[in-house]
Design a protein around this motif. Structure first.
Motif, short mmCIF file in Angstrom:
data_model
loop_
_atom_site.label_atom_id
_atom_site.label_comp_id
_atom_site.label_asym_id
_atom_site.label_seq_id
_atom_site.Cartn_x
_atom_site.Cartn_y
_atom_site.Cartn_z
N UNK A 27 0.75 -1.18 0.05
CA UNK A 27 0.08 0.10 0.05
C UNK A 27 0.87 1.32 0.07
N UNK A 28 2.10 1.14 0.44
CA UNK A 28 2.96 2.12 0.40
C UNK A 28 3.67 2.29 -1.01
N UNK A 29 4.14 3.43 -1.48
CA UNK A 29 4.61 3.40 -2.90
C UNK A 29 5.95 3.83 -2.57
N UNK A 30 6.39 4.23 -1.45
CA UNK A 30 7.71 4.79 -0.94
C UNK A 30 7.93 4.89 0.45
N UNK A 31 9.14 4.77 0.95
CA UNK A 31 9.45 4.84 2.46
C UNK A 31 10.80 5.30 2.73
N UNK A 32 10.93 6.09 3.58
CA UNK A 32 12.15 6.73 3.92
C UNK A 32 12.23 6.73 5.67
N UNK A 33 13.53 6.86 6.00
CA UNK A 33 13.77 6.75 7.57
C UNK A 33 14.81 7.96 7.87
N UNK A 34 14.61 8.26 9.04
CA UNK A 34 15.59 9.44 9.50
C UNK A 34 17.07 8.64 9.77
N UNK A 35 17.92 9.44 9.93
CA UNK A 35 19.41 8.73 10.06
C UNK A 35 19.41 7.91 11.37
N UNK A 36 18.84 8.35 12.35
CA UNK A 36 18.84 7.61 13.63
C UNK A 36 18.13 6.31 13.49
N UNK A 37 17.07 6.31 12.68
CA UNK A 37 16.47 4.83 12.45
C UNK A 37 15.04 5.03 13.11
N UNK A 38 14.69 6.10 13.82
CA UNK A 38 13.70 6.28 14.83
C UNK A 38 12.48 6.88 13.99
N UNK A 39 12.42 7.42 13.11
CA UNK A 39 11.37 7.93 12.32
C UNK A 39 11.05 7.55 10.98
N UNK A 40 9.93 7.13 10.44
CA UNK A 40 9.83 6.51 9.46
C UNK A 40 8.76 7.27 8.66
N UNK A 41 8.76 7.34 7.43
CA UNK A 41 7.56 8.16 6.75
C UNK A 41 7.17 7.40 5.28
N UNK A 42 5.96 7.04 5.10
CA UNK A 42 5.30 6.38 4.07
C UNK A 42 4.45 7.31 3.37
N UNK A 43 4.59 7.11 2.03
CA UNK A 43 3.84 7.62 0.95
C UNK A 43 3.04 6.64 0.39
N UNK A 44 1.62 6.82 0.70
CA UNK A 44 0.87 5.85 0.18
C UNK A 44 0.51 5.84 -1.24
N UNK A 45 0.15 4.93 -1.95
CA UNK A 45 -0.37 4.73 -3.24
C UNK A 45 -1.67 5.20 -3.43
N UNK A 46 -2.16 5.33 -4.47
CA UNK A 46 -3.71 5.64 -4.89
C UNK A 46 -4.30 4.44 -4.76
N UNK A 47 -4.59 3.96 -3.44
CA UNK A 47 -5.13 2.66 -3.20
C UNK A 47 -6.65 2.76 -2.85
N UNK A 48 -7.62 1.79 -3.13
CA UNK A 48 -8.78 1.84 -2.51
C UNK A 48 -9.27 0.54 -1.80
N UNK A 49 -10.19 0.78 -0.94
CA UNK A 49 -10.83 -0.35 -0.18
C UNK A 49 -11.76 -1.24 -1.36
N UNK A 50 -11.91 -2.32 -0.80
CA UNK A 50 -12.82 -3.19 -1.71
C UNK A 50 -14.24 -2.63 -1.95
#
Length: 545
Positions: free
Chosen positions: A77-100
């Motif tokens: 469901x994520x199209x990309x992810x990135x993490x901070x240098x210390x590994x304690x913050x993650x950021x996810x960019x979601x796809x154009x996704x839908x529920x059923x």
């Protein structure tokens, strides 16, 4: 997968198997792209917050990632992810996704889902997996409001997660359906009915579930055309029928009514060279769990004596138990962490090849007697009498328990092992309440990292029912999760050392790794099987005759 607290081989098989039989609607030819499978037990819930098993339901509920070949996490469901240098913050960019139902999946669906799971009133058995999310542990303990959890929506399609420490296996963990989104509107609409029936749900994964009313033995997975990657999903339908008996399942397979069947130990003997045989083993270890906090003072002293525990371990011929009695075709067990779970990030070696040492799991009658006599002298006693609790739900329990009784009583003079075999539900209840002396237990991995096993005997973890507490072991795990969390090699060595310490101290006594073999029709292609986490992935599967 559901955690098997009191179990043995066939119980373990039943607990993780969701593959092999169906109601056959639609057939299994290439045109209909229908797969017919048999579950060994009913579904219990479709609520991802309260579920205790995700063996196949990862095909209906997606998260940021999914597990592909060899258990490698790939973006879902994520199209990309990135993490901070210390590994304690993650950021996810979601796809154009839908529920059923066609509704958009947003960042707020993840935020709501996570807060709902950690809320104490939800009574989520796996809520402890959120403990390393900022404020997660305080919230699950009822000391803080769920809206303080370290997850927030930066905008409609961006999720930010704050951790208390770096988690080396975070991507793999984020493939677990537990961490997926939930639609608050659907939860509110159905209330107490949510998750109790296939129609009281909405699905984020490649398949929707149909035909399950909460108690029936048949249901289907149907292709979710609103799934973001629906164009690449080849199967149109997966039919399930509960078939608990392995003989019945094999007969249905041979009749062409199901496409995959798990083999019992006895059945495997006749199919070892069959071209349709597949090793679909899960990362699961069966072991002796000791109650270090036994309410009986004398028993507690005996169990807390390291020499007695080492004597018990050395008196067990694991090769005989494994191969001759239970019939498993597996490698010799080297510790709590099974083969096939995780590999050294630097050398690629299997963790199980590195955790052994000091022959603590070897069969050595002479040494077993030596430690036993030493332990008796330290305790000032001449005999030992302990009870072994095991579940009657497992077909192999009588064989395994009778072997352990005969072996320990023959090797260790004056040792008595009293067998306490009771129904699985009652056994698990006794285990969680600490009402046992020794338990025959099994544990399966939630994700492909050694910590999914090693955290079980760690001080104060939820599944440490025997209250094992070893300062060196605890310190090594803490170091792996804090000081060395961002150094893959150092963290790995900490875990190796911790496992060796557990072996040397016999905080638990590993017995064997469960191996599970299946027959699969040759026309069934590209089933992805994972040894930990969501076990079955059918996103690439298709029928070709």
């Amino acid at each position: 997968m559901k955690k098997l607290l009191v179990a043995s081989a066939m119980t373990a098989l039943a607990g993780v198997t969701l593959a092999a039989c169906g109601n056959n609607s639609g057939g299994n030819d290439a045109k209909t792209q229908t797969l017919n499978l048999a579950a060994t037990s009913q579904l219990s819930t479709l609520d991802i917050s309260t579920s205790t098993g995700y063996g196949s339901t990862g095909n209906a509920f997606s998260s940021f990632y999914k597990l592909g070949n060899d258990g490698k996490p790939t973006l879902d469901l994520a199209q990309s992810s990135k993490t901070s240098k210390d590994g304690k913050t993650w950021t996810f960019k979601l796809r154009d996704a839908k529920w059923s139902n066609g509704k958009e999946i947003t960042a707020n669906d993840f935020v709501y889902s996570w807060r709902r799971t950690v809320k104490p009133a939800t009574k989520a058995e796996y809520s402890y997996l959120f403990n390393d999310v900022e404020n997660g542990e305080a919230i699950t303990n009822g000391k803080m409001n769920p809206d303080k959890l370290g997850i927030k929506a930066l905008n409609k399609h961006t999720v930010q997660i704050k951790l208390t420490k770096p988690i080396a296996y975070f991507k793999t963990l984020m493939a677990y359906p537990l961490f997926g989104p939930q639609d608050q509107a659907i939860v509110n609409k159905y209330g107490d009915k949510y998750g109790t029936n296939a129609k009281y749900m909405v699905y984020s994964g490649p398949f929707s579930i149909e035909g399950w009313n909460g108690t029936n033995d048949t249901w289907s997975y149907v292709k979710n055309n609103n799934y973001w990657d629906a164009k690449d999903i080849k199967l149109k339908k997966i039919n399930y029928t509960v078939v608990a008996n392995p003989t019945t399942s094999l007969n249905l397979y041979n009749q062409g009514k199901i496409d995959v069947t798990a083999l019992s130990s006895e059945q495997l003997k006749n199919y070892k060279n069959n071209s349709e045989l597949h090793d679909y083993s899960y990362s699961m270890t069966t072991f002796l769990r000791y109650n270090f906090n036994d309410p009986d003072e004398q028993n507690r002293k005996i169990i807390n004596n390291k020499n007695i525990r080492k004597a018990i371990s050395l008196a067990i011929d694991r090769d005989q138990l494994n191969e001759s009695i239970l019939g498993f075709n597996t490698k010799k067990i080297t510790g709590f962490v099974p083969y096939g779970l995780a590999n050294d990030p630097k050398t690629g070696k299997d963790f199980a090849d590195q955790q052994g040492g000091k022959d603590s799991l070897a069969y050595n009658k002479k040494l077993a007697k030596h430690y036993y006599e030493k332990g008796l002298k330290e305790l000032g006693i001449k005999n030992v009498s302990l009870s072994l609790m095991a579940s009657t739900d497992d077909a192999n329990t009588p064989v395994a328990t009778q072997y352990l009784k005969a072996q320990l009583e023959s090797v260790l003079p004056g040792f008595t092992l009293n067998l306490r075999t009771i129904p699985g539900k009652l056994a698990n209840d006794n285990l969680t309440k600490g009402n046992f002396e020794i338990s025959l237990s099994s544990w399966g991995g939630d994700f492909k990292d050694p910590i999914t096993f090693l955290q079980i005997p760690e001080q104060n973890t939820p599944y440490n029912f025997g209250k094992y507490n070893d300062a060196k072991f605890n310190a090594l795990l803490k170091k792996a999760g804090t000081t060395d969390a961002n150094d893959a090699s150092k963290r790995w060595q900490n875990l190796i050392d911790a496992s060796k310490e557990l072996n040397d101290n016999q905080g638990i006594s590993p017995l064997y790794q469960v191996r599970t073999y299946y027959l699969q029709k040759s026309y069934v292609k590209d089933v992805i099987h994972n040894t930990a986490g969501p076990q079955w992935n059918y996103t690439k599967t298709f029928i070709k005759k």
